[in-house]
Scaffold this active site. Structure first.
Site, short mmCIF file in Angstrom:
data_model
loop_
_atom_site.label_atom_id
_atom_site.label_comp_id
_atom_site.label_asym_id
_atom_site.label_seq_id
_atom_site.Cartn_x
_atom_site.Cartn_y
_atom_site.Cartn_z
N HIS A 311 -7.84 2.93 3.87
CA HIS A 311 -7.24 1.61 3.62
C HIS A 311 -5.71 1.65 3.73
O HIS A 311 -5.07 0.61 3.76
CB HIS A 311 -7.67 1.07 2.25
CG HIS A 311 -7.12 1.84 1.08
ND1 HIS A 311 -7.85 2.82 0.44
CD2 HIS A 311 -5.94 1.76 0.42
CE1 HIS A 311 -7.14 3.30 -0.58
NE2 HIS A 311 -5.97 2.66 -0.61
N ASP A 345 -13.65 6.27 3.08
CA ASP A 345 -12.26 5.83 2.88
C ASP A 345 -11.28 6.96 3.17
O ASP A 345 -10.36 7.23 2.39
CB ASP A 345 -12.06 5.29 1.47
CG ASP A 345 -10.75 4.51 1.33
OD1 ASP A 345 -10.21 4.07 2.36
OD2 ASP A 345 -10.24 4.36 0.19
N SER A 428 -2.25 6.10 -3.19
CA SER A 428 -3.46 6.26 -2.37
C SER A 428 -3.24 7.28 -1.27
O SER A 428 -2.25 7.22 -0.54
CB SER A 428 -3.86 4.93 -1.75
OG SER A 428 -4.23 4.02 -2.76
#
Length: 585
Positions: A311, A345, A428
């Site tokens: 993402h 992911d 992230s």
């Protein structure tokens, strides 16, 4: 003959030199050659010049004498006047020299006096004898007073002895020795010149005072002043420094502080771990699709491969986007997308032309235990190189870390490691490392207050101590596949699950749905699984929902063998199957 010659050589008297006989006084005959010269009518004039006008014919011209001594004040002393009283100065004057007898002028010299009153001086005039300088005392005005002291003669030169006068003068009584007179000490002559001074200087009036050596005293005074100034300056500077440092006389509060210690830290400390891990962590900036985002990644190898979350780079994958990487030292480089997988992911990017890369060591997530210390490194809110620490709070937490929420393999479920290390938007894709600086997970998601499960740590929420990381064992397999093939495979059992089932376990869908409940020829079909079966355990581990079953299966590789415990119409059965493979779209 001789007498006639003598008379002829004598000067002829003029008419104004003729002697006049005062009234009532009989004329006296002139002296002859053999007669004794008559005594003068008056005593010799001591003032050397006629003080009362021209001399009359009855008095001989006085001899010329030098002027009297002028006191230092410049005013001549009146004869017979008493000098001002001063303290007597004791000194030993030089004995006065005997005055030389001066002959009286002859009658012929008297007759030869011009009308002006100044007698013609003979060609050879006797001078006073040369002798030591003595104190001068004027002659008295009357014959009864003391005879005058002769004026000292200059010592610079000597005159020849005068010739004997034509007429012998009567013997003069030598003057009495003058009494010692005390005069005030002479002042300094402002003009530096005394026209009446005789050779050898003025006579000394009293004992001269010694000249003070002011030069040495002045130098000592100046040196003492300099020393005092230096000492005063040093004292003042010390006081000023003390007041400046301590804030005045009363002083100010100063707090104790430890000195600078060694910069070295133990390898197992947080500082030691961070020092080893930070060089391999990067900050990622992505632009594309009208959006921009910031995330974190870490170096996998020296070829420039970097692992991060899907993402983070998803906006650049749509085309026309750009990816920029900034290393911990500040160096920036462009990166390209190698491959990505929405189900896990995860994504891999690569930088080129960069040397000195520091790959991070990879650990084993299966060896992690709850309570182990961990460190999270990333760029929360674009604050690069942020280090936070915590522990492993739990293992095998089923979460969604991105992707599309659809049935089957497209949902991004993660069997995550839970940690209380602060993780915020921007963390992230960053590494979660253990106490040996080895990567055991990839920070991917957080749970925020009042928020449902966040689909990735890129959401705009704050950390509440609930962070989740993808285990490194799963991430390593996916990263290898993305680097080698550009795509990642997922393990599957070949069934569709009822996501709305509220009972305990994961129930297989019923027939009649848009997709078959059991994929024909798939692993589940081969193992004898039927629609409406409820799967309760995987390899003996209970599962309570469909998400947990997916997480358990994705924790394995395709081709792994699993034992599933079923609940079929109230009967418990156990079947074994081999996991199949599916490729992410």
């Amino acid at each position: 003959m001789d007498e006639g010659k003598a008379r002829a050589s004598a000067p002829k008297p003029h008419w104004w030199h003729r002697r006049r006989t005062p009234e009532g006084v009989p004329p006296q005959p002139l002296a002859g050659p053999g007669d004794t010269p008559a005594a003068p009518l008056h005593a010799p004039d001591p003032y050397s010049t006629p003080p009362y006008g021209r001399p009359g014919p009855w008095a001989p011209a006085p001899p010329v004498q030098r002027p009297t001594l002028t006191p230092p004040q410049g005013t001549p002393l009146v004869p017979g006047a008493t000098p001002p009283p001063v303290a007597p100065a004791v000194y030993a004057p030089q004995p006065p020299a005997e005055p030389a007898t001066q002959p009286l002028p002859s009658q012929a010299a008297v007759d030869a006096t011009p009308p002006g009153g100044a007698p013609e001086e003979p060609a050879t005039r006797p001078l006073p004898p040369v002798g030591p300088a003595t104190e001068h005392v004027p002659y008295p005005a009357t014959p009864q007073q003391t005879a005058p002291q002769p004026h000292p003669a200059p010592q610079a030169f000597a005159h020849p002895a005068p010739e004997a006068p034509a007429h012998p003068a009567p013997e003069a009584t030598p003057p009495a020795a003058p009494a010692e007179a005390s005069y005030p000490a002479p002042e300094a002559n402002p003009w530096g010149y005394d026209p009446w001074a005789v050779a050898g200087g003025l006579p000394v009036y009293g004992k001269p005072e010694p000249v003070k050596q002011v030069t040495v005293a002045r130098s000592r005074l100046v040196g003492g002043a300099v020393v005092v100034a230096l000492v005063a300056g040093g004292i003042g500077g010390g006081i000023g420094m003390y007041l400046e440092r301590d804030g005045g006389v009363a002083g100010r509060v100063t707090l104790p502080q430890a000195g600078a210690g060694s910069a070295d830290r133990a390898p197992g400390s947080v500082a030691g771990i961070a020092a080893r891990a930070l060089p391999g962590v990067v900050t990622i900036h992505v632009r594309g699709g009208g959006d921009q985002s910031t995330g974190t990644g870490f170096v996998l190898d020296k070829k420039g491969h970097i692992l991060t979350n899907n993402h983070v780079v998803q906006s650049a994958a749509s085309g026309g986007g750009s990816i920029s990487v900034t290393f911990n030292g500040g160096q920036t480089a462009k990166a390209e997308l190698v491959g990505r997988d929405g189900g896990y992911d995860l994504a891999v990017i690569k930088v080129s032309g960069v040397s000195g890369l520091t790959p991070l060591a990879l650990g084993n997530s299966d060896s992690v235990r709850v309570g182990d210390s961990v460190i999270a490194i990333g760029a929360p809110f674009d604050l690069a190189g942020t280090v936070t620490t915590g522990i492993i709070s739990a293992k095998e937490r089923p979460i969604t870390a991105g992707g599309r929420k659809q049935d089957g393999a497209d949902i991004s479920y993660v069997d995550a490691l839970q940690t209380d290390a602060p993780i915020n938007p921007g963390n992230s894709g960053g590494p979660l490392v253990d106490s040996q600086a080895r990567v055991i997970g990839i920070n991917s998601a957080i749970r925020s207050a009042g928020d449902a499960e966040s689909g990735g740590a890129g959401g705009q929420g704050g950390s509440i101590g609930l962070g989740f990381a993808i285990p490194i064992n799963s991430a390593r397999r996916v990263a290898e596949e993305l680097i080698n093939t550009g795509k990642a495979t997922h393990p599957v059992i070949g069934v569709s699950l009822d996501m709305a089932y509220a009972g305990d376990g994961a129930r297989v869908n019923t027939d009649g749905s848009r997709t078959p409940a059991v994929t024909p020829g798939g692993p589940a079909d081969k193992a004898g699984i039927r629609p409406k079966d409820v799967i309760r355990k995987v390899d003996g581990v209970p599962v309570h929902a469909a998400q947990e079953l997916i997480v358990k299966i994705r924790g394995h590789r395709p081709g792994d063998s699993l034992a599933l415990t079923l609940d079929r119409d109230g009967r418990e059965e156990t079947v074994r199957l081999t996991l199949g493979s599916a490729t992410s779209g």
